[in-house]
Write a protein that holds these residues in place. Structure first.
Motif, PDB file in Angstrom:
ATOM      1  N   TYR A 407       0.817  -1.207   0.000  1.00  0.00           N
ATOM      2  CA  TYR A 407       0.000   0.000   0.000  1.00  0.00           C
ATOM      3  C   TYR A 407       0.851   1.258   0.000  1.00  0.00           C
ATOM      4  CZ  TYR A 407      -3.667  -3.282   0.809  1.00  0.00           C
ATOM      5  OH  TYR A 407      -4.507  -4.334   0.672  1.00  0.00           O
ATOM      6  N   LEU A 408       2.096   1.092   0.367  1.00  0.00           N
ATOM      7  CA  LEU A 408       2.960   2.264   0.395  1.00  0.00           C
ATOM      8  C   LEU A 408       3.704   2.456  -0.921  1.00  0.00           C
ATOM      9  CD1 LEU A 408       4.508   2.131   3.959  1.00  0.00           C
ATOM     10  CD2 LEU A 408       2.609   3.494   3.143  1.00  0.00           C
ATOM     11  N   ARG A 409       3.354   1.643  -1.909  1.00  0.00           N
ATOM     12  CA  ARG A 409       4.054   1.738  -3.179  1.00  0.00           C
ATOM     13  C   ARG A 409       3.992   3.146  -3.749  1.00  0.00           C
ATOM     14  NH1 ARG A 409       6.227  -2.609  -5.028  1.00  0.00           N
ATOM     15  NH2 ARG A 409       5.290  -4.600  -4.503  1.00  0.00           N
ATOM     16  N   MET A 416      10.709   3.456   3.290  1.00  0.00           N
ATOM     17  CA  MET A 416      11.566   3.018   4.391  1.00  0.00           C
ATOM     18  C   MET A 416      11.448   3.964   5.575  1.00  0.00           C
ATOM     19  SD  MET A 416      12.414   0.278   3.416  1.00  0.00           S
ATOM     20  CE  MET A 416      13.368  -0.354   4.775  1.00  0.00           C
ATOM     21  N   LEU A 417      11.238   5.249   5.267  1.00  0.00           N
ATOM     22  CA  LEU A 417      11.089   6.234   6.332  1.00  0.00           C
ATOM     23  C   LEU A 417       9.863   5.913   7.190  1.00  0.00           C
ATOM     24  CD1 LEU A 417      12.524   8.891   7.103  1.00  0.00           C
ATOM     25  CD2 LEU A 417      10.641  10.068   5.980  1.00  0.00           C
ATOM     26  N   LEU A 418       8.754   5.667   6.481  1.00  0.00           N
ATOM     27  CA  LEU A 418       7.521   5.354   7.210  1.00  0.00           C
ATOM     28  C   LEU A 418       7.683   4.064   8.001  1.00  0.00           C
ATOM     29  CD1 LEU A 418       4.816   6.254   4.563  1.00  0.00           C
ATOM     30  CD2 LEU A 418       5.269   7.384   6.734  1.00  0.00           C
ATOM     31  N   PHE A 419       8.330   3.126   7.363  1.00  0.00           N
ATOM     32  CA  PHE A 419       8.593   1.831   7.977  1.00  0.00           C
ATOM     33  C   PHE A 419       9.361   2.024   9.296  1.00  0.00           C
ATOM     34  CE2 PHE A 419      10.588  -2.313   8.176  1.00  0.00           C
ATOM     35  CZ  PHE A 419       9.629  -3.131   7.616  1.00  0.00           C
ATOM     36  N   MET A 423       8.258   1.483  13.285  1.00  0.00           N
ATOM     37  CA  MET A 423       8.999   0.660  14.243  1.00  0.00           C
ATOM     38  C   MET A 423       9.326   1.456  15.495  1.00  0.00           C
ATOM     39  SD  MET A 423       9.130  -2.263  13.053  1.00  0.00           S
ATOM     40  CE  MET A 423      10.391  -3.385  13.547  1.00  0.00           C
ATOM     41  N   VAL A 424       9.732   2.704  15.312  1.00  0.00           N
ATOM     42  CA  VAL A 424      10.080   3.518  16.479  1.00  0.00           C
ATOM     43  C   VAL A 424       8.850   3.723  17.357  1.00  0.00           C
ATOM     44  CG1 VAL A 424      10.824   5.798  17.217  1.00  0.00           C
ATOM     45  CG2 VAL A 424      11.985   4.674  15.333  1.00  0.00           C
TER      46      VAL A 424
END
Ligand SMILES: Nc1ncnc2c1ncn2[C@@H]1O[C@H](COP(=O)(O)OP(=O)(O)OP(=O)(O)O)[C@@H](O)[C@H]1O
Ligand SMILES: [Mg+2]
Lengths: 452, 267
Positions: A407-409, A416-419, A423-424
């Protein structure tokens, strides 16, 4: 609490269920709100953004958000209500059974036993309903969705396998992808050179990965913590480099034309598909070989869940848990540390091997770039995000982390930033993972009518 | 006093000349130690005397630089403990607790006990995966045994609680019960009264005797609490700077000038 939180929560013994629920209503609402926020946040890209194929731009559909929020909120409340209700009856049962200690003399030899049960009632029924739903999926979705779901299932398998090593046994393995690669290449090479079928290669791939797990396990037994992480990381890279540079693996260009799994030699697309499509039971572009893989993966995931659950609550699994909790105390309990570590490593790798074989048959073309360090990180993230040592946690983690990138395509640049942000946030707000691991409850039942 | 171990089969454990050197530090210096079967023996000494190190040598965590450790599982049988792995030593009958509690914190109390039953269980990988009737019977028997053990020692109510959520006193107690679940011949307790209040220490006194009588085992205790040492022990060893400086019944030890000096410093 099904088996979940019975150790933390105490219910007043005599209070009725409803009054107890309403007494904590504000808390329930608060919890539901938090869950809703999370849900909206996680599904934001899925719900509100759509890539417009014509203009190659993103359409924003903000008006959908309130609807989703309301549905999520109500659903959460209902879910919490049901859950609490289940656990309420369960906790009462347990209290009755456990808290009345039978006097010592009253218990003859074998006069009592401990039965262990998963606590929730109707559990089987829910499982069967869910399964029935899953089985129907390929008949009403597009080929694209089936592909994504297969990927998700593969990652569930990988997550559960790595969970044995990292979550249950506490051995940080950063090179897990190597075993996945070994499985995939075992099938690719055997199929390519000897024409061996998927069904023969499935156990072979698993076996190769297990053997390699044992081989890797041997030299690194003395290591733990950071050192172990570094060595396994190196191992993963070595395998990738070998695959890239060796001749027999065809180097960086990889191996193509890998056969899909067969079903008694039937050509599914030629025979069964026209029939299903005519009945409007299947998307006309669907590749039935993929559907078969979907079912194979579904079966494999179910078997994996059963295996991992059984392992966790067995002599061997408890040895792994002891190893994770405290290595010195683990040895002091008479557990052979070497054996525990080796078995955890080898058995964890087995699942990577299995998943690898299926992966190769799914994409039919593999090369070393499918098995980079990022893959290891991804699988590890699934375990950490989901909840170390928690089977449902790992499943949810795998689904979130495989669907999210799809969905983030639209924002490939920020993916990767959102990913990372996700995680944080997780580590801050739910350090135990989405679904924290819980331990099995043992219910003690005094034996009735033991007099002859 | 220390060389007679072979003719005397009342012994359950005897060490001869055990020394261990860490870098330049001699943590144990020629320790000769004997322990009688079914007795309660205590090891005392100032901080850093080497008591825990001695335990670690007995249980295989450290390998002594020199010396012998002889263990008599039965009066007729002699086993040397030197060079055996810790898990092997537990399996043949020495169980221990730790100075700073080492429970399996994120597992339940019952699971802590079940883990201690490890070496008496047989199920392997296949048993775990297929859960055949033999494995199920074994699991049930062990769960049952574990529960009854918890019941006997007053921990049954917390059977399903996580070990880390137990009150401190119960954690100490659980660690001892967990050691018992390995069915030891010798039980080694490292400062079991540390952190307990007066009442809890008194309970512990009774608890140790109860265990000794019920489970028919020998207890070796490291302890700083003198009232407990004097009341519970049958023989006391005093260590200082890695050496045994005195040994004997508690009343004698209490009066020994060397011991008084070690504890109170030079006059
Ligand atoms: N692994 C090790 N490496 C180096 N030195 C060690 C090691 N283990 C113990 N020592 C040293 O050995 C000495 C004895 O330590 P030990 O823990 O046995 O004392 P203790 O009698 O148990 O003291 P306490 O009453 O404080 O528990 C100490 O000086 C300690 O620093
Ligand atoms: Mg000490």
């Amino acid at each position: 609490m099904s088996i979940n939180h019975s150790k933390e929560t105490h219910y007043p013994a005599k209070e009725s269920f409803l009054s107890s629920f309403f007494r904590s209503l504000t808390e329930e609402i608060k919890a539901a709100l938090v869950a809703t926020l999370w849900f909206c946040f996680l599904t934001l890209p899925l719900v509100c953004f759509r890539i417009n194929a014509n203009t190659q731009k993103i359409d924003y559909l903000w008006e959908r958000l309130p609807k989703v929020a309301i549905i999520a909120f109500v659903a959460t409340l209902i879910w919490r209500f049901l859950r609490k209700r289940l656990s309420f009856s369960h906790v009462k049962d347990t209290l009755d059974e456990v808290s009345g200690p039978p006097p010592d003399e009253a218990r003859g030899p074998g006069g009592s036993w401990v039965t262990y049960l998963m606590a929730a009632k109707h559990k089987k029924l829910y499982a069967i309903l869910a399964l029935a739903f899953l089985v129907t999926i390929p008949f009403w979705v597009s080929p694209y969705v089936v592909m994504i779901l297969i990927t998700a299932l593969i990652y569930i398998c990988l997550g559960l396998g790595l969970n044995i090593v990292v979550g249950v046994s506490g051995l940080l393995n950063l090179g897990y992808v190597a075993f996945y690669a070994i499985g995939a290449y075992t099938y690719a090479l055997l199929n390519h050179s000897f024409g061996l079928s998927f069904w023969i290669c499935l156990p072979l791939g698993a076996l190769t990965a297990t053997t390699l797990g044992l081989l890797l396990g041997l030299p690194i037994l003395r290591l733990s913590g950071d050192y172990l992480a570094i060595v396994t990381l190196g191992f993963g890279e070595i395998i990738r480099l070998v695959l890239t540079n060796a001749n027999f693996t065809n180097g960086p260009s990889g191996i193509g034309g890998i056969a899909p799994p067969g079903l008694f030699g039937i050509n599914l697309n030629a025979t069964v598909k026209p029939f299903l499509v005519n009945l409007h039971l299947m998307h006309k572009d669907m590749d039935l070989n993929k559907v078969l893989i979907f079912f194979i993966m579904l079966l494999m995931v179910i078997l994996t869940i059963i295996c991992v659950f059984r392992l966790e609550n067995s002599r061997l699994g408890r040895a792994w848990l002891a190893l994770r909790e405290d290595e010195v105390a683990c040895q002091a309990m008479g557990i052979n540390r070497t054996k525990a570590k080796l078995t955890a490593f080898a058995i964890g790798s087995t699942w990577a091997g299995l998943a690898g074989v299926v992966f190769a048959s799914q994409i039919t073309f593999i090369n070393p770039s499918n098995f980079t360090f990022m893959q290891s990180v991804m699988i590890l993230s699934i375990v950490v995000l989901g909840g170390m040592g928690s089977i449902p946690g790992v499943i949810v983690g795998a689904i979130v982390l495989t669907l999210l990138p799809e969905y983030l395509r639209g924002f490939a640049n920020y993916r990767m930033l959102l990913f990372g942000l996700l995680m944080v946030l997780m580590m801050v707000f739910r350090p135990g993972g989405l679904i924290q691991s819980t331990r099995q409850v043992y219910i003690h039942k005094p034996l009735e009518n033991k007099e002859p | 006093m220390m060389t007679g171990q072979l003719e005397d089969n009342k012994l359950v454990l005897a060490t001869l000349g055990v020394s261990i050197i860490f870098g330049g530090l001699t943590a144990l210096d020629n320790v000769n130690f004997e322990m009688e079967r079914d007795s309660i023996t205590t090891l005392i000494g100032p901080n850093g005397a080497g008591k825990t190190t001695f335990f670690n040598c007995l249980t295989g965590i450290y390998k002594p630089t020199s010396g012998t450790i002889n263990y008599y599982p039965t009066p007729e049988k002699l086993t040397s403990l030197i060079g055996l792995a810790p898990d092997r030593i537990t399996t043949i009958g020495l169980a221990r607790t730790f100075q700073n509690i080492r429970l399996f914190n994120n597992l339940t109390v019952l699971e802590n006990i079940l883990i201690a039953c490890h070496s008496r269980m047989k199920a392997g990988l296949l048993g775990a995966l297929f859960r055949d009737s033999k494995t199920r019977a074994e699991e049930k028997a062990m769960a049952d045994y574990s529960y009854s053990l918890l019941e006997q020692y007053g921990l049954a109510k917390s059977a399903n609680h996580l070990a880390k959520n137990l009150p401190y006193g119960d954690q100490r107690r659980l660690e001892i019960v967990r050691a018992l679940a390995t069915r030891p011949v010798i039980l080694l307790l490292d400062e079991p009264a540390a952190g307990l209040n007066n009442q809890e220490t008194k309970d512990l006194d009774a608890f140790i005797r109860l265990i000794r009588d019920k489970e028919k085992l020998s207890v070796l205790l490291i302890e700083h609490d003198m009232s407990l040492v004097m009341s519970v022990s049958e023989k006391v060893y005093v260590m200082e700077y890695g050496r045994v400086i005195a040994s004997g019944p508690p009343e004698e030890i209490q009066k020994d000038p060397k011991v008084i000096k070690a504890y109170l410093g030079e006059e």
